[in-house]
Design a protein around this motif. Structure first.
Motif, PDB file in Angstrom:
ATOM      1  N   THR A  32       5.114  -6.130   0.086  1.00  0.00           N
ATOM      2  CA  THR A  32       6.269  -5.541   0.653  1.00  0.00           C
ATOM      3  C   THR A  32       6.800  -4.597   1.075  1.00  0.00           C
ATOM      4  N   HIS A  33       5.813  -3.696   0.750  1.00  0.00           N
ATOM      5  CA  HIS A  33       6.417  -2.410   1.660  1.00  0.00           C
ATOM      6  C   HIS A  33       5.000  -1.594   1.778  1.00  0.00           C
ATOM      7  N   GLY A  34       4.449  -1.481   0.598  1.00  0.00           N
ATOM      8  CA  GLY A  34       3.433  -0.934   0.492  1.00  0.00           C
ATOM      9  C   GLY A  34       3.447   0.616  -1.323  1.00  0.00           C
ATOM     10  N   ALA A  35       4.324  -0.057  -1.563  1.00  0.00           N
ATOM     11  CA  ALA A  35       4.202   0.737  -3.234  1.00  0.00           C
ATOM     12  C   ALA A  35       3.382   0.510  -3.586  1.00  0.00           C
ATOM     13  N   GLN A  36       3.292   1.916  -4.059  1.00  0.00           N
ATOM     14  CA  GLN A  36       2.130   2.075  -4.905  1.00  0.00           C
ATOM     15  C   GLN A  36       2.489   2.316  -6.835  1.00  0.00           C
ATOM     16  N   PHE A  37       2.005   1.813  -7.728  1.00  0.00           N
ATOM     17  CA  PHE A  37       2.530   2.395  -9.253  1.00  0.00           C
ATOM     18  C   PHE A  37       1.284   2.386  -9.543  1.00  0.00           C
ATOM     19  N   ASP A  38       0.854   2.984 -10.823  1.00  0.00           N
ATOM     20  CA  ASP A  38       0.087   4.183 -11.761  1.00  0.00           C
ATOM     21  C   ASP A  38       0.546   2.710 -12.654  1.00  0.00           C
ATOM     22  N   ILE A  39      -0.997   2.244 -13.103  1.00  0.00           N
ATOM     23  CA  ILE A  39      -1.479   0.839 -13.041  1.00  0.00           C
ATOM     24  C   ILE A  39      -0.771   1.133 -14.949  1.00  0.00           C
ATOM     25  N   SER A  51      -7.476   0.530  -7.737  1.00  0.00           N
ATOM     26  CA  SER A  51      -6.929   1.769  -8.586  1.00  0.00           C
ATOM     27  C   SER A  51      -5.180   2.074  -9.090  1.00  0.00           C
ATOM     28  N   ALA A  52      -4.664   1.403  -8.163  1.00  0.00           N
ATOM     29  CA  ALA A  52      -3.089   0.653  -8.519  1.00  0.00           C
ATOM     30  C   ALA A  52      -2.542   0.032  -8.478  1.00  0.00           C
ATOM     31  N   LEU A  53      -1.388  -0.591  -8.923  1.00  0.00           N
ATOM     32  CA  LEU A  53      -0.758  -1.780  -8.630  1.00  0.00           C
ATOM     33  C   LEU A  53       0.234  -1.074  -7.658  1.00  0.00           C
ATOM     34  N   GLN A  54      -0.026  -1.952  -6.360  1.00  0.00           N
ATOM     35  CA  GLN A  54       0.684  -2.596  -5.242  1.00  0.00           C
ATOM     36  C   GLN A  54       1.390  -3.431  -4.832  1.00  0.00           C
ATOM     37  N   CYS A  55       3.227  -3.466  -4.471  1.00  0.00           N
ATOM     38  CA  CYS A  55       4.105  -4.124  -3.553  1.00  0.00           C
ATOM     39  C   CYS A  55       3.022  -4.691  -2.413  1.00  0.00           C
ATOM     40  N   PHE A 104      -2.701  -8.437  -7.924  1.00  0.00           N
ATOM     41  CA  PHE A 104      -1.149  -7.288  -8.371  1.00  0.00           C
ATOM     42  C   PHE A 104      -1.999  -5.895  -7.977  1.00  0.00           C
ATOM     43  N   PHE A 105      -3.579  -5.016  -7.295  1.00  0.00           N
ATOM     44  CA  PHE A 105      -4.004  -3.807  -7.515  1.00  0.00           C
ATOM     45  C   PHE A 105      -4.006  -4.007  -5.701  1.00  0.00           C
ATOM     46  N   THR A 106      -4.216  -2.486  -5.743  1.00  0.00           N
ATOM     47  CA  THR A 106      -5.057  -2.144  -4.030  1.00  0.00           C
ATOM     48  C   THR A 106      -6.119  -2.697  -3.705  1.00  0.00           C
TER      49      THR A 106
END
Length: 114
Positions: free
Chosen positions: A76-83, A70-74, A64-66
């Motif tokens: 499919t399209h590389g979206a990043q989310f604050d953990i 340092s972040a969660l990452q999708c 689930f991480f980069t």
């Protein structure tokens, strides 16, 4: 179908920090996927659904991480989310957030749905 209140998901100590573990409940149209994150000594959980494409975030089980965690990452399209908040700060769903699943660590050290 979401797990019932009190459902034990994983032993908190079994998760790396940072670390994550995915879960699936039900099947077919009733299938529900979520994941638990251990981040800076805290247990968090989110629905495993990207707000952009409605796909799972992980590209392989529990990923689930980069790369630098340092972040969660999708995947499919590389979206990043604050953990800590689930807020998307990079990618096609920027400004939107993951849906949080309320969890806590019980007296026996298990992450449970609250």
């Amino acid at each position: 179908m979401k797990p019932a209140r009190g459902t034990r998901l994983v032993e908190f100590a079994a998760l790396d920090d940072p670390g994550a573990k995915g879960f699936s409940f039900g099947s077919g149209r009733d299938r529900y996927e979520c994941f638990v994150v251990r981040w800076r000594g805290v247990a968090l959980a989110y629905d495993n659904v990207c707000p952009h494409a409605r796909t799972s975030l992980d590209w392989q089980p529990d990923a689930f991480f980069t790369l630098d965690k340092s972040a969660l990452q999708c995947a499919t399209h590389g979206a990043q989310f604050d953990i800590a908040s689930g807020h998307c700060f990079l990618g096609p769903c920027k400004g939107r957030s993951l849906t949080r699943l309320p969890v806590d660590v019980d007296a026996e050290g298990w992450v449970v749905v609250v």
